[in-house]
Motif scaffolding. Sequence first.
Motif, PDB file in Angstrom:
ATOM      1  N   UNK A 173      56.581 -70.048 -13.701  1.00 39.82           N
ATOM      2  CA  UNK A 173      56.959 -69.037 -14.707  1.00 39.82           C
ATOM      3  C   UNK A 173      56.520 -69.501 -16.093  1.00 39.82           C
ATOM      4  N   UNK A 174      55.716 -68.662 -16.744  1.00 41.82           N
ATOM      5  CA  UNK A 174      55.272 -68.983 -18.102  1.00 41.82           C
ATOM      6  C   UNK A 174      55.715 -67.853 -19.028  1.00 41.82           C
ATOM      7  N   UNK A 175      56.491 -68.199 -20.051  1.00 37.85           N
ATOM      8  CA  UNK A 175      56.828 -67.203 -21.068  1.00 37.85           C
ATOM      9  C   UNK A 175      55.737 -67.300 -22.135  1.00 37.85           C
ATOM     10  N   UNK A 176      54.950 -66.235 -22.314  1.00 40.70           N
ATOM     11  CA  UNK A 176      53.870 -66.347 -23.304  1.00 40.70           C
ATOM     12  C   UNK A 176      54.441 -66.537 -24.707  1.00 40.70           C
ATOM     13  N   UNK A 177      54.192 -67.663 -25.302  1.00 39.63           N
ATOM     14  CA  UNK A 177      54.680 -67.902 -26.655  1.00 39.63           C
ATOM     15  C   UNK A 177      53.823 -68.960 -27.337  1.00 39.63           C
ATOM     16  N   UNK A 178      53.942 -69.035 -28.643  1.00 39.17           N
ATOM     17  CA  UNK A 178      53.206 -70.049 -29.403  1.00 39.17           C
ATOM     18  C   UNK A 178      54.199 -70.883 -30.193  1.00 39.17           C
ATOM     19  N   UNK A 179      53.837 -72.134 -30.417  1.00 41.26           N
ATOM     20  CA  UNK A 179      54.729 -73.055 -31.133  1.00 41.26           C
ATOM     21  C   UNK A 179      54.600 -72.847 -32.645  1.00 41.26           C
ATOM     22  N   UNK A 180      55.681 -73.093 -33.386  1.00 46.93           N
ATOM     23  CA  UNK A 180      55.689 -72.759 -34.818  1.00 46.93           C
ATOM     24  C   UNK A 180      54.670 -73.544 -35.637  1.00 46.93           C
ATOM     25  N   UNK A 181      53.993 -72.820 -36.518  1.00 40.13           N
ATOM     26  CA  UNK A 181      53.114 -73.466 -37.491  1.00 40.13           C
ATOM     27  C   UNK A 181      51.826 -74.048 -36.935  1.00 40.13           C
ATOM     28  N   UNK A 182      51.538 -73.762 -35.658  1.00 37.34           N
ATOM     29  CA  UNK A 182      50.359 -74.376 -35.022  1.00 37.34           C
ATOM     30  C   UNK A 182      49.034 -73.818 -35.534  1.00 37.34           C
TER      31      UNK A 182
END
Lengths: 292, 82, 382
Positions: B1-10
Amino acid sequence: MEFKREDDLFVSGHTACAGCGAAIIIRTVMRALGKDTIIVNATSCSEIFSSCYPTSAWKVPYIHVTFENAAAVATGIAKALEAKGNDHTTVVVIAGDGATYDIGFGIMSGVMERNENVLYICYDNEAYMNTGIQRSGATPYKAWTTTSQVGTVRQGKQEWKKNLTEIARAHNIPYIATSTAGHLIDLTKKVEKAKKIKGFRLINVLSPCVAGWKYPPNLTVKLAQLAVDTGLWKMYEVENGKETINMQPKFTPVEEYFKPQKRFKHLTKEDIEDIQNKVNDYWKNGKGEIYG
Amino acid sequence: MIIPHAKPGTASKNKTGSWRDQEPDINKNKCIKCGMCATHCPEGAIEITKDGAEVNYDYCKGCGICAEVCPVKAITMRKIKK
Amino acid sequence: METMEGSKGVADVVVNCEPDVVACFPITPSTHIAEDLNKAYMDGKLKTYVTVESEFGAISTIVGGSAAGARSFSTTSSQGLALMHEVIFAAAGIRLPLVMVVANRSLSAPLSIWNDHQDTISERDSGWLQLYCETNQEVIDTVPLAFRIAEELMLPVMVCMDGFYLTHAVEQLDIPTKEVIRKFLPPYNPKIKLDPENPITLGVYAKPEHYQDFRNDLDDDVHAAREKIKERSKEWANIIGRGYGDGLIEKYNTDDAERVLVAMSSVCGNIKEAVDELRANGEKVGLLRIKSFRPFPYDEVKKALTGKKHVGVVEKDMSAGAFPPLYVDVASALYSETVPLSSFIGGLGGRDITVNDIKELFKKLENEPVREWILKRELPLK
């Protein structure tokens, strides 16, 4: 005024065009809002240039869902916070004029009518810039866009700009204000004030667009200031029904605002006169129309 | 299971400075550290230090707004030969 | 047990699942559920209830609620679901465990407020799980199950109930209490949510090098949901003392049957009655009810239908210019088998499929396979 880049909540490395008005507005808004904020972004240039996987320009929680539903998504977040007893986090929409004036207007009207606890920032760059400069309800009279072309029979947009701020005002929401990408102290103060108010708050911010308005990128701030100085964009706020004009126009000729922008290069002397007369009539007699 | 998201400030890993064809040159002797350039920079690429305005060229796209808003004309734009 | 309308039963069980965010827009035949939930909110039994301006607002609001880590619910029908379409796909793609009860109704045009399955069937490719219920009691029992499965798998679930046939039927119903539901459904506390203490970016834009991989992962997870649905259905059935097949399918006199009808939802009640009557005459007929249409239970369907003399698929939906969706999925399950397979489309826009109609269908299964509409034209179209 000391200032550290590492404090920014909207970071460098976003992929907006050089000179982007929206990027200036978003950074200013984030500096005023602080960390305890959740951002809902409508589909827009700002969404594309800030949240392309696997990177993000945001250091606060952020969600994008669709073009037209940001106000409702924000409502759901505000309700979730309410249900969980959180009374401090600010839920903020950032959306362009396409999402606000046009496709998302019905939803936003419902959210305003219910006075949901959402701060809505519209950056108005006066066309659908993300899809390549198509006219919106916010596009000014006579402006060229790719769907208000300069033809042999008709030249530029045939209709006047929709007055979103006044339509919002008719919903009796507690706070409405305008600002621009060229008045960042004003914008900061308004965001700080709006942050403290409960209920629906709208700040409609004029956002010059290099690619869509067709001017050299160093003029973004200057054009935003000219919009106010000419009287085309009205700088005001309405708090619980009480209107304050924050900045009186200097009545700089509207031609000075139009000249650097190639979207207006087809304007005739008569067109400019016509618009100037309308602006004069608005400010002097309370009649006629302006852009903002 | 992958929740599509991006890490802050990347996004800071995107070195957008490679886009520019001109860049600001800051005359530190003229700079009054007012912060107008830093406030108006769309990239957030300018920092005000005790020595004056500092541009982070990793991100500067060369728009020239800083030079336009500087009240003491301490910034000039120089062309870059590519 | 209490005598009440199906819609009231649904609202009561939703309240007992203790959702944080509820947003509904009234549309026939789901309206009574929305009204009863509003009354619950006004009585202080729900934390929030948003009276949105449209179904598009409803789904968008619960998307926001869910993304902020709140258990979120809505209900709709037909045009309302169609209006939600864009956000239906987005909710699954962002992996939000929403639960929505859809009171099934036909889609315009012509306008019809009556029951068929065209609305939810048209959302079958979205990534939502779809559970079709036969009775009001099954709908009520399926709502807590749907929340449990959704929140474990981070996938949204549609609980489908036939409009009017169920929503407006008044009958004896048992509503699982909060205490019982709490034993099965733990509080929702997702690892990833919109939280200023731990900021993340949701709803990203993905380029060609990533987009397909996210879609592939969603597809894999919906396929993998079959085992979870079976496991949790069994667990929940043990708690409440009521179960519905294995959670994916329900077999009714299927094992020794020669002729079998496959169907979903309330029409299965009539099919069961027809099966009973024909069985009393010594006819070897049976029903295979599909509860989980997404994920589709290919293995279970294949196992149940292999070796049958003739199988007919009855469905209340169509795919203009193609075989209808349920038939296509049953045919896919049986692709390696030589089972004669007929397609019957009927019951659109509320035209009843009676016990006698079903007996006629079983009779047709004595002959060569057909692809037919159960028309029963009453008045000619001019």
